[in-house]
Enzyme design. Sequence first.
Site, mmCIF file in Angstrom:
data_model
loop_
_atom_site.group_PDB
_atom_site.id
_atom_site.type_symbol
_atom_site.label_atom_id
_atom_site.label_comp_id
_atom_site.label_asym_id
_atom_site.label_seq_id
_atom_site.Cartn_x
_atom_site.Cartn_y
_atom_site.Cartn_z
ATOM 1 N N PHE A 130 0.862 -1.187 0.000
ATOM 2 C CA PHE A 130 0.000 0.000 0.000
ATOM 3 C C PHE A 130 0.890 1.226 0.000
ATOM 4 O O PHE A 130 1.714 1.401 0.892
ATOM 5 C CB PHE A 130 -0.927 0.025 1.217
ATOM 6 N N ASP A 215 9.205 2.821 1.575
ATOM 7 C CA ASP A 215 7.993 3.503 2.024
ATOM 8 C C ASP A 215 7.872 3.258 3.526
ATOM 9 O O ASP A 215 7.425 2.201 3.960
ATOM 10 C CB ASP A 215 6.775 2.968 1.269
ATOM 11 N N LYS A 244 2.444 10.066 8.110
ATOM 12 C CA LYS A 244 1.720 9.638 9.304
ATOM 13 C C LYS A 244 2.267 10.265 10.596
ATOM 14 O O LYS A 244 1.946 11.406 10.886
ATOM 15 C CB LYS A 244 1.653 8.112 9.350
HETATM 16 C C1 LIG Z 1 -0.879 5.535 4.842
HETATM 17 C C2 LIG Z 1 0.168 5.098 3.901
HETATM 18 C C3 LIG Z 1 0.414 5.775 2.692
HETATM 19 C C4 LIG Z 1 -0.452 6.911 2.205
HETATM 20 O O1 LIG Z 1 -0.467 7.998 3.049
HETATM 21 P P1 LIG Z 1 -1.619 9.119 2.890
HETATM 22 O O2 LIG Z 1 -1.239 10.159 3.893
HETATM 23 O O3 LIG Z 1 -2.920 8.453 3.151
HETATM 24 O O4 LIG Z 1 -1.538 9.630 1.490
HETATM 25 C C5 LIG Z 1 1.469 5.355 1.905
HETATM 26 N N1 LIG Z 1 2.234 4.308 2.278
HETATM 27 C C6 LIG Z 1 2.036 3.635 3.424
HETATM 28 C C7 LIG Z 1 2.936 2.507 3.788
HETATM 29 C C8 LIG Z 1 0.986 3.996 4.272
HETATM 30 O O5 LIG Z 1 0.755 3.307 5.392
#
Ligand SMILES: *Cc1c(COP(=O)(O)O)cnc(C)c1O
Length: 396
Positions: A130, A215, A244
């Site tokens: 994700f 990520d 986050k």
């Molecule tokens: C939440 C998340 C995203 C996306 O972040 P947003 O602030 O919702 O755009 C991307 N990568 C990972 C691993 C995430 O947990």
Amino acid sequence: MSMPALMPVYPRCGVRPVRGEGVYLYGEDGTRYLDFAAGIAVNALGHGHPGLTKAIADQAATLMHVSNLYGSPQGEHLAQRLVDATFADTVFFTNSGAEAVECAIKTARRYHFANGNPQRHKLITFRNAFHGRTLGAISATDQPKMRDGFEPLLPGFAYTAFNDLDAALALIDDETAGFLVEPIQGEGGLATATPEFLQGLRKACDAHGLMLVLDEVQAGYGRTGKFFAHEHYGITPDIMAVAKGIGGGFPLGACLATAEAAKGMVFGTHGSTYGGNPLAMAAGEAVLDVLLEDGFLDHVAAMGERLRSRLEQMIPNHDHLFTEVRGKGLMLGLKLKTDSRRFVGFLRDEHQLLTVSAGENVVRVLPPLVIDESHIEEFTQKLSAAARVYVPAADD
Ligand SMILES: *Cc1c(COP(=O)(O)O)cnc(C)c1O
């Protein structure tokens, strides 16, 4: 046809929070919840943290936004602190995780362009990943539930199994720019990269001149008991997306890179109107002050160990329901033998415990990083009471 004013893309539950205090949330009707969801790993300092709220209030009254037309003493200061504390030499601030991922993808492509290899544009990514909801970020995942109906997507991604190093290496060709990978898959169900896998990707990047793009939007910023999750593996990325926890609830993200990796990101190649504005920087500074305080990450690691061992102790007593604990630090997942979404709903509605469901029937446990032993006791007692009386649906 009736369409709600708020676009109905989220299956929202019945909890309607109006106030937060530390590790607790209060609903519109006054119900108090123990918040082990933390806004999906965002409220690292809990709710209403005095340092963070004061920093935001003071900065809002001083200067909120000016655009990136002007010099940014605020951005330079926070970027320098991140550079000093990490592998990175340079930072681009965003407003969200998906934008941090977009910047990371662009930085990786632009690196090869700057080296005279524009054909090297393809990132190898992993099943169940994700990376966010922009067109670029959904192109980087193979999950149909996020992609269906949005084609044509961005070309330049190849997908293979997470934690399968040989399969990932087999995908490298003349067009490969690098790998884009979460050290711990958050939405995907808390699958944790093995050391062989992440270290093997690093080695392949070094051997083939590729970019290792991590990520760490969910796993980073103290969540696993280290500042960044890759520190558990003894490797560093070339480029990393962060968000986050970085703003503690204020919308903030960042793309970090080494000088070499960012060499193509020159004047005019990227931008954001809000990104890195003084208000966001004040929030970022206040969160970082707490995170880098002596002993704070050790506290997260200790709380993570305690919570994990409590959860592991519970499994034999409820082995009709639970199978294993996954994850690291305070990014934990409890894998169920039955539908996790329904169990998360039961915890919330019947026991006032907030958790988040993830892929593969995992209940994600993501408390604020400032919890103490008493919150862990309260959580595990309520979880255990819930598990004792929970009856899975026949078709789960
Ligand atoms: C939440 C998340 C995203 C996306 O972040 P947003 O602030 O919702 O755009 C991307 N990568 C990972 C691993 C995430 O947990």
